[in-house]
Design a protein around this motif. Structure first.
Motif, PDB file in Angstrom:
ATOM      1  N   ALA A  88     -26.979 -14.721   1.455  1.00 38.46           N
ATOM      2  CA  ALA A  88     -28.428 -14.366   0.603  1.00 38.46           C
ATOM      3  C   ALA A  88     -27.472 -14.337  -1.122  1.00 38.46           C
ATOM      4  CB  ALA A  88     -28.563 -13.085   1.166  1.00 38.46           C
ATOM      5  N   THR A  89     -28.176 -15.104  -1.514  1.00 41.26           N
ATOM      6  CA  THR A  89     -27.579 -15.266  -2.764  1.00 41.26           C
ATOM      7  C   THR A  89     -29.309 -15.101  -3.873  1.00 41.26           C
ATOM      8  OG1 THR A  89     -28.184 -17.449  -3.697  1.00 41.26           O
ATOM      9  CG2 THR A  89     -26.126 -15.965  -3.256  1.00 41.26           C
ATOM     10  N   ILE A  90     -29.187 -14.714  -5.578  1.00 39.83           N
ATOM     11  CA  ILE A  90     -30.378 -14.167  -6.242  1.00 39.83           C
ATOM     12  C   ILE A  90     -30.124 -14.826  -7.248  1.00 39.83           C
ATOM     13  CG2 ILE A  90     -31.651 -12.587  -7.994  1.00 39.83           C
ATOM     14  CD1 ILE A  90     -31.623 -10.606  -6.026  1.00 39.83           C
ATOM     15  N   TYR A  91     -30.435 -16.178  -7.601  1.00 41.14           N
ATOM     16  CA  TYR A  91     -30.848 -16.898  -8.791  1.00 41.14           C
ATOM     17  C   TYR A  91     -31.306 -16.258 -10.035  1.00 41.14           C
ATOM     18  CZ  TYR A  91     -32.425 -20.413 -13.012  1.00 41.14           C
ATOM     19  OH  TYR A  91     -32.042 -20.321 -13.330  1.00 41.14           O
TER      20      TYR A  91
ATOM     21  N   TYR B 225     -31.426 -17.428   1.343  1.00 41.90           N
ATOM     22  CA  TYR B 225     -31.382 -16.471   2.422  1.00 41.90           C
ATOM     23  C   TYR B 225     -30.440 -18.568   3.315  1.00 41.90           C
ATOM     24  CZ  TYR B 225     -33.540 -12.433   1.164  1.00 41.90           C
ATOM     25  OH  TYR B 225     -33.776 -10.978   0.482  1.00 41.90           O
ATOM     26  N   GLY B 226     -29.796 -17.740   4.194  1.00 44.02           N
ATOM     27  CA  GLY B 226     -29.024 -18.594   5.003  1.00 44.02           C
ATOM     28  C   GLY B 226     -30.343 -18.973   5.742  1.00 44.02           C
ATOM     29  N   ASP B 227     -30.594 -19.715   7.218  1.00 42.90           N
ATOM     30  CA  ASP B 227     -31.327 -19.509   7.652  1.00 42.90           C
ATOM     31  C   ASP B 227     -31.008 -18.630   9.233  1.00 42.90           C
ATOM     32  OD1 ASP B 227     -31.698 -23.211   7.847  1.00 42.90           O
ATOM     33  OD2 ASP B 227     -32.938 -21.636   6.703  1.00 42.90           O
ATOM     34  N   PHE B 228     -29.920 -18.193   9.355  1.00 39.30           N
ATOM     35  CA  PHE B 228     -30.175 -16.676  10.471  1.00 39.30           C
ATOM     36  C   PHE B 228     -30.601 -15.964   9.873  1.00 39.30           C
ATOM     37  CE2 PHE B 228     -26.672 -14.966   8.412  1.00 39.30           C
ATOM     38  CZ  PHE B 228     -26.143 -15.922   6.904  1.00 39.30           C
ATOM     39  N   VAL B 229     -31.007 -15.481   9.304  1.00 39.86           N
ATOM     40  CA  VAL B 229     -30.883 -14.175   8.938  1.00 39.86           C
ATOM     41  C   VAL B 229     -32.515 -13.749   9.039  1.00 39.86           C
ATOM     42  CG1 VAL B 229     -31.879 -12.917   6.516  1.00 39.86           C
ATOM     43  CG2 VAL B 229     -30.048 -14.344   6.446  1.00 39.86           C
ATOM     44  N   LYS B 230     -33.355 -14.637   8.932  1.00 37.44           N
ATOM     45  CA  LYS B 230     -34.027 -14.191   9.879  1.00 37.44           C
ATOM     46  C   LYS B 230     -35.311 -12.817   9.395  1.00 37.44           C
ATOM     47  CE  LYS B 230     -33.204 -17.041  13.647  1.00 37.44           C
ATOM     48  NZ  LYS B 230     -32.972 -17.215  15.015  1.00 37.44           N
ATOM     49  N   GLY B 231     -35.445 -12.600   8.113  1.00 38.21           N
ATOM     50  CA  GLY B 231     -36.279 -11.529   8.047  1.00 38.21           C
ATOM     51  C   GLY B 231     -35.253 -10.058   8.123  1.00 38.21           C
ATOM     52  N   ARG B 232     -33.828 -10.294   8.439  1.00 35.60           N
ATOM     53  CA  ARG B 232     -33.080  -9.387   8.498  1.00 35.60           C
ATOM     54  C   ARG B 232     -32.328  -8.968   7.760  1.00 35.60           C
ATOM     55  NH1 ARG B 232     -28.135 -10.301  12.599  1.00 35.60           N
ATOM     56  NH2 ARG B 232     -28.954 -11.858  11.020  1.00 35.60           N
ATOM     57  N   PHE B 233     -32.217  -9.051   6.596  1.00 34.29           N
ATOM     58  CA  PHE B 233     -31.313  -8.875   5.923  1.00 34.29           C
ATOM     59  C   PHE B 233     -31.926  -8.973   4.109  1.00 34.29           C
ATOM     60  CE2 PHE B 233     -27.392 -11.065   7.419  1.00 34.29           C
ATOM     61  CZ  PHE B 233     -27.323  -9.621   8.487  1.00 34.29           C
ATOM     62  N   THR B 234     -31.965  -8.062   3.209  1.00 30.31           N
ATOM     63  CA  THR B 234     -32.341  -7.869   1.996  1.00 30.31           C
ATOM     64  C   THR B 234     -31.228  -7.805   1.045  1.00 30.31           C
ATOM     65  OG1 THR B 234     -34.445  -6.945   2.638  1.00 30.31           O
ATOM     66  CG2 THR B 234     -33.614  -7.507   0.995  1.00 30.31           C
ATOM     67  N   VAL B 235     -31.173  -8.649   0.133  1.00 32.86           N
ATOM     68  CA  VAL B 235     -30.464  -9.307  -1.440  1.00 32.86           C
ATOM     69  C   VAL B 235     -31.483  -8.859  -2.525  1.00 32.86           C
ATOM     70  CG1 VAL B 235     -31.058 -11.158  -2.124  1.00 32.86           C
ATOM     71  CG2 VAL B 235     -28.285 -10.137  -2.213  1.00 32.86           C
TER      72      VAL B 235
ATOM     73  N   ASN C 260     -29.926  -5.241   8.423  1.00 33.20           N
ATOM     74  CA  ASN C 260     -30.807  -4.298   9.687  1.00 33.20           C
ATOM     75  C   ASN C 260     -31.059  -5.367  10.971  1.00 33.20           C
ATOM     76  OD1 ASN C 260     -31.287  -2.314   7.826  1.00 33.20           O
ATOM     77  ND2 ASN C 260     -33.167  -3.698   6.649  1.00 33.20           N
ATOM     78  N   SER C 261     -30.668  -5.017  11.514  1.00 30.64           N
ATOM     79  CA  SER C 261     -31.094  -5.632  12.833  1.00 30.64           C
ATOM     80  C   SER C 261     -29.621  -5.999  13.119  1.00 30.64           C
ATOM     81  CB  SER C 261     -32.703  -6.080  13.375  1.00 30.64           C
ATOM     82  OG  SER C 261     -33.323  -5.377  13.100  1.00 30.64           O
ATOM     83  N   LEU C 262     -29.136  -5.845  13.272  1.00 35.31           N
ATOM     84  CA  LEU C 262     -27.271  -6.562  13.175  1.00 35.31           C
ATOM     85  C   LEU C 262     -27.158  -7.063  14.639  1.00 35.31           C
ATOM     86  CD1 LEU C 262     -25.080  -4.301  11.090  1.00 35.31           C
ATOM     87  CD2 LEU C 262     -25.654  -6.609  10.360  1.00 35.31           C
ATOM     88  N   GLU C 263     -26.338  -8.113  14.640  1.00 33.38           N
ATOM     89  CA  GLU C 263     -26.139  -8.467  15.913  1.00 33.38           C
ATOM     90  C   GLU C 263     -24.861  -8.768  15.973  1.00 33.38           C
ATOM     91  OE1 GLU C 263     -28.198 -12.320  15.871  1.00 33.38           O
ATOM     92  OE2 GLU C 263     -30.321 -10.631  15.874  1.00 33.38           O
ATOM     93  N   PRO C 264     -24.317  -9.520  16.858  1.00 32.85           N
ATOM     94  CA  PRO C 264     -22.638  -8.975  17.302  1.00 32.85           C
ATOM     95  C   PRO C 264     -21.681 -10.938  16.504  1.00 32.85           C
ATOM     96  CG  PRO C 264     -23.264  -8.514  19.380  1.00 32.85           C
ATOM     97  CD  PRO C 264     -24.181  -8.966  18.507  1.00 32.85           C
ATOM     98  N   GLU C 265     -23.008 -11.824  16.336  1.00 33.62           N
ATOM     99  CA  GLU C 265     -23.248 -12.470  15.918  1.00 33.62           C
ATOM    100  C   GLU C 265     -22.926 -12.544  14.445  1.00 33.62           C
ATOM    101  OE1 GLU C 265     -23.807 -13.169  19.661  1.00 33.62           O
ATOM    102  OE2 GLU C 265     -25.890 -11.930  17.850  1.00 33.62           O
TER     103      GLU C 265
END
Length: 126
Positions: A49-52, A63-73, A87-92
């Motif tokens: 995730a980056t902010i311009y 956001y990267g496609d894998f984030v799927k709403g779980r992370f917030t920058v 949030n909702s962290l996974e082993p991946e």
């Protein structure tokens, strides 16, 4: 030259949360890209995730496609601290997370960023 120092990594179980912080110092431009990449052994660094931040102060997150709403920058107004709420962290999601800075624009290409922190390790167990 910009100096970046990350903190907040650690070990959590699946479904857990962490909040990463990055303190930024040096010549911080008003128009900038500030955020996070990650890397696992044997794999390329990928944008999390980056902010311009535009000249008028408007912020645009990516956001990267894998984030799927779980992370917030997020970041403070001066661009001196960046945060990544996981949030909702996974082993991946287990990886070294790096804070990055670039002037003037954001890109998903890791090699385009010249300024990197030392990284903070996130480990998610099942």
């Amino acid at each position: 030259q910009v100096h970046l120092v990350e903190s907040g990594g650690g070990s959590v179980q699946t479904g857990g949360s962490l909040k990463l912080s990055c303190v930024v110092s040096g010549n911080i431009e008003r128009v900038r890209c500030l955020g996070w990449f990650r890397q696992t052994p044997g794999n390329a660094r990928e944008r999390v995730a980056t902010i311009y931040t535009a000249i008028n102060g408007r912020e645009s997150p990516f956001y990267g496609d894998f984030v799927k709403g779980r992370f917030t920058v997020s970041q403070d107004d001066a661009g001196k601290t960046s945060y990544l709420q996981l949030n909702s962290l996974e082993p991946e999601d287990t990886a070294m997370y790096y804070c990055v800075y670039r002037h003037p624009a954001c890109t998903q290409t890791a090699s385009a960023f010249a300024d990197w922190g030392q990284g903070t390790q996130v480990t998610v167990s099942s």
